[in-house]
Every structure is written in C-alpha cells, then in structure tokens.
Design a protein around this motif. Structure first.
Motif, mmCIF file in Angstrom:
data_model
loop_
_atom_site.group_PDB
_atom_site.id
_atom_site.type_symbol
_atom_site.label_atom_id
_atom_site.label_comp_id
_atom_site.label_asym_id
_atom_site.label_seq_id
_atom_site.Cartn_x
_atom_site.Cartn_y
_atom_site.Cartn_z
ATOM 1 N N PHE A 134 38.105 20.079 -1.800
ATOM 2 C CA PHE A 134 37.139 21.096 -1.419
ATOM 3 C C PHE A 134 37.686 22.507 -1.564
ATOM 4 O O PHE A 134 36.935 23.463 -1.411
ATOM 5 N N ALA A 135 38.982 22.631 -1.858
ATOM 6 C CA ALA A 135 39.501 23.942 -2.253
ATOM 7 C C ALA A 135 38.897 24.361 -3.588
ATOM 8 O O ALA A 135 38.606 25.543 -3.817
ATOM 9 N N ARG A 136 38.667 23.395 -4.456
ATOM 10 C CA ARG A 136 37.999 23.695 -5.729
ATOM 11 C C ARG A 136 36.553 24.137 -5.497
ATOM 12 O O ARG A 136 36.035 24.994 -6.211
ATOM 13 N N THR A 137 35.918 23.545 -4.498
ATOM 14 C CA THR A 137 34.554 23.961 -4.170
ATOM 15 C C THR A 137 34.531 25.402 -3.675
ATOM 16 O O THR A 137 33.642 26.184 -4.037
ATOM 17 N N ILE A 138 35.497 25.758 -2.848
ATOM 18 C CA ILE A 138 35.572 27.133 -2.344
ATOM 19 C C ILE A 138 35.836 28.113 -3.486
ATOM 20 O O ILE A 138 35.240 29.199 -3.556
#
Length: 253
Positions: free
Chosen positions: A172-176
């Motif tokens: 979810f770091a990629r989502t951010i």
C-alpha cells in the motif's frame, strides 16, 4: 508552600490509587483465571468443529468468497495471504502451545487458591492484600510456566505478524505513491483552469483558504482514484486465487 501542597496532593493520589488497586486486584485476578479457560475451550471447540466439516466444501466456500469479494476488502485478503505465506501453520501450533501453558497455570492457580497452610480454616489467598496476591500469582506463573515453549510460540507469532506488516506496508506504499502522483497531476490542471475562477468568485477575506482547500480536494481525488485502482488489482489477484481454490475443490467433490 505551593510545592509542599503539591507533594501532599500527589502523595494522597498515589495512596488512593494503591488502595484502589488492592481492592480490585483480587476480583480482577479471579475473573481472568475464570474467563481464560472458557475462551480457550470455546476456541478449541470451534476449531475442532471446523476440522470435522467437509474440507472440500469449506475450500469451495473460501474460494467463492475470495473470487467474488476480494476487491471489496483488499486489505483483509492481502493480510490473510501474507499470513498464509508467512507461516500460518506455525501460528496455529504456537497458539496451541500458549493455550496449554495457560491452562496449566490456571489449574495450578486453583490449587493455590485452595491452599490453607496455617490450618485456620480460611484459604491463604483470602487473608492477604491485593499487592501480596499479585506477587503470589506472578511467582506462580514464573515457576510453573515453560519459558522456552512460550518464547518459541511468541517468536512464531511475531514472525508472521511482521511478515503481514511488511507486505501491507510495501503493497500500500505503492498505492500512496500513486495517489500523490495523481493528486499532483490534478493539481496542475486545477491551478491552471479552475483556481483562477474560484479566486475571482471568492471574497477577499477568504481567498487565503482557496489554495489550501484546493490542495485538499486534489489529494482526495488522487487517493480515491489510487484506491480504486488498487481495489481492481486486488480483485483480479484474489479472483485468480479463488478460482484456483474452487477448481481444485470441484475436482475432488
């Protein structure tokens, strides 16, 4: 004088807290030792009931849920998948070991509660203060529990927990990052075409809020789009995994 009054007030508060602790220590410890076996027995009974169910039908149901609902709860399914790859089997064994040690402590505590060393007809635990009772139970735990077994169980649980955190953090770091990129793109468009119109229609005393609120709106749009994209990706991956589980279950059924 003020310092002396403050010290006296602090001392009174500490004394009242200690008195309250002594009053609730015995009922609290009794509640813990009475409720823990019930919780463990319910958990074990539920797991045994699950094991008696037809495995293939359970797998079919799990696969169906993953296939059709994986995009609705992407975080939950990502955490379950990470736990499965991180060693969910070892967690089951660890929880079993910890529950066995807890039940041993509970049984030893019951024996300790019935002890009457001075032979006066009253159990010893009913004749001591709350502080002494807590020390007595702590000594019981330290002497009767197997530290190596508990340590190995905690390490197994911690390992899986860290693997879940790592997967969720990276995923979810990629989502951010995607959300920030989208918000920057939207912000450029808003600043060029929409912001001048809003500023012209805003009273002078409120114009200082226009860039701030515009930035909030752009970030909200970016987060919404990025999360939707992540939901679609998670739904695709979850549907593939769920479909595989369904097909394997149907081949056996």
């Amino acid at each position: 004088m003020a310092a002396d009054d403050a010290e006296e007030t602090a001392a009174e508060v500490m004394a009242k807290a200690a008195e309250l602790l002594q009053k609730i220590a015995s009922p609290f410890i009794s509640f813990v030792f009475e409720s823990i076996p019930i919780v463990i027995n319910v958990a074990q009974s539920s797991y045994n009931f699950y094991k008696r169910l037809p495995t293939n039908y359970i797998h079919f149901l799990i696969g169906t849920i993953m296939c059709f609902f994986g995009g609705i709860y992407p975080t939950v399914f990502a955490a379950i998948e990470a736990a499965e790859h991180g060693g969910l089997t070892t967690v089951r064994k660890a929880l079993k070991d910890v529950s066995e040690e807890i039940l041993i402590i509970v049984e030893e505590s019951k024996k300790d509660d019935a002890t009457d060393e001075d032979k006066d007809g009253v159990n010893d635990v009913k004749q001591i203060s709350g502080k002494a009772l807590m020390k007595r139970k702590l000594k019981l735990v330290l002497t009767k529990m197997d530290p190596n077994k508990v340590n190995a169980a905690i390490q197994s649980i911690y390992k899986v927990w860290m693997s879940v955190l790592a997967v969720l953090t990276i995923k979810f770091a990629r989502t951010i990052a995607l959300a920030l990129s989208i918000s920057d793109f939207v912000k450029k468009f808003v600043n060029r075409f929409i912001l001048p119109i809003i500023r012209g229609a805003t009273p002078p005393e409120y114009k200082k809020w226009v860039p701030v609120i515009s930035d909030w709106c752009c970030k909200s749009i970016g987060i919404s789009i990025a999360w939707k994209v992540q939901s679609v990706i998670s739904a695709f991956a979850s549907s593939m995994a769920g479909g595989l589980i369904i097909s394997r279950a149907l081949l056996v059924i």
